[in-house]
Scaffold this motif. Structure first.
Motif, PDB file in Angstrom:
ATOM      1  N   GLY A  54       0.829  -1.202   0.000  1.00 13.40           N
ATOM      2  CA  GLY A  54       0.000   0.000   0.000  1.00 13.40           C
ATOM      3  C   GLY A  54       0.861   1.248   0.000  1.00 13.40           C
ATOM      4  O   GLY A  54       2.087   1.186  -0.005  1.00 13.40           O
ATOM      5  N   LYS A  76      -5.217  -4.646  -3.078  1.00 13.49           N
ATOM      6  CA  LYS A  76      -6.266  -4.309  -2.108  1.00 13.49           C
ATOM      7  C   LYS A  76      -7.306  -5.419  -2.019  1.00 13.49           C
ATOM      8  O   LYS A  76      -7.492  -6.199  -2.951  1.00 13.49           O
ATOM      9  N   ASN A 104      -6.374  -2.229   4.064  1.00 16.89           N
ATOM     10  CA  ASN A 104      -5.380  -1.907   3.045  1.00 16.89           C
ATOM     11  C   ASN A 104      -6.116  -1.565   1.753  1.00 16.89           C
ATOM     12  O   ASN A 104      -6.902  -2.363   1.254  1.00 16.89           O
ATOM     13  N   MET A 105      -5.863  -0.397   1.206  1.00 15.83           N
ATOM     14  CA  MET A 105      -6.554   0.037  -0.006  1.00 15.83           C
ATOM     15  C   MET A 105      -5.719  -0.164  -1.258  1.00 15.83           C
ATOM     16  O   MET A 105      -6.161   0.128  -2.347  1.00 15.83           O
ATOM     17  N   GLY A 106      -4.494  -0.628  -1.112  1.00 11.47           N
ATOM     18  CA  GLY A 106      -3.654  -0.865  -2.280  1.00 11.47           C
ATOM     19  C   GLY A 106      -2.683   0.264  -2.540  1.00 11.47           C
ATOM     20  O   GLY A 106      -2.556   1.202  -1.767  1.00 11.47           O
TER      21      GLY A 106
END
Length: 159
Positions: A54, A76, A104-106
């Motif tokens: 991330g 993500k 975690n959104m990436g």
């Protein structure tokens, strides 16, 4: 084996100066991509896909002018756990593997901005399922060797 490596990518990766092929896909890598990766100027193949990385894409990644294949997809929404040798469980759904940090959104940042022209050897770019943003620069047309681009499931927009 999938999920064998658990942890972060160390800054000392920059010591592998003759490395041409790096595949760390399908592990339990979390945290950010260290900017030192931009010092691996011999690198032709970089696959960090299917992990839980991330944060901002390092600007230094645009120094990899020998890079032909870039795979950063699916960072993500991965919902698996990994167990360290000491029995500690790491849930990669969470940022840094810790529930206190949230989901975690990436990977994020402007990976297809004007700097993409520096990666003139690129043939394949797979960056889907992250939160990359911005517009796709007209400079992408300078990538004369580009054969495949998959950027779905990100936050790109048009002007």
């Amino acid at each position: 084996d999938y999920y064998s490596l658990i942890g972060t990518i160390p800054a000392e990766i920059n010591q592998l100066i003759t490395l041409e092929h790096m595949s760390l896909m399908g592990n339990c890598l979390y945290g950010s991509i260290p900017p030192e990766i931009g010092q691996l100027t011999s690198l032709k193949y970089l696959d960090l896909s299917n992990n839980a990385l991330g944060g901002q894409i390092p600007e230094k990644i645009f120094n990899l002018n020998s890079l032909e294949d870039l795979y950063l997809e699916s960072q993500k929404g991965n919902n698996w756990t990994c167990t360290r040798s000491n029995g500690e469980v790491v849930d990669v759904y969470f940022s840094q593997g810790d529930p206190e940090n949230g989901a975690n959104m990436g990977l994020e940042g402007k990976i297809l901005d004007d700097n993409v022209a520096n990666l003139s050897s690129l043939k394949n770019i797979m960056i889907h399922s992250n939160i990359f943003s911005g517009t796709i620069s007209p400079q992408i047309s300078s990538l004369k060797l580009l054969e495949y681009l998959d950027a779905k499931e990100n936050l790109f927009w048009s002007t």
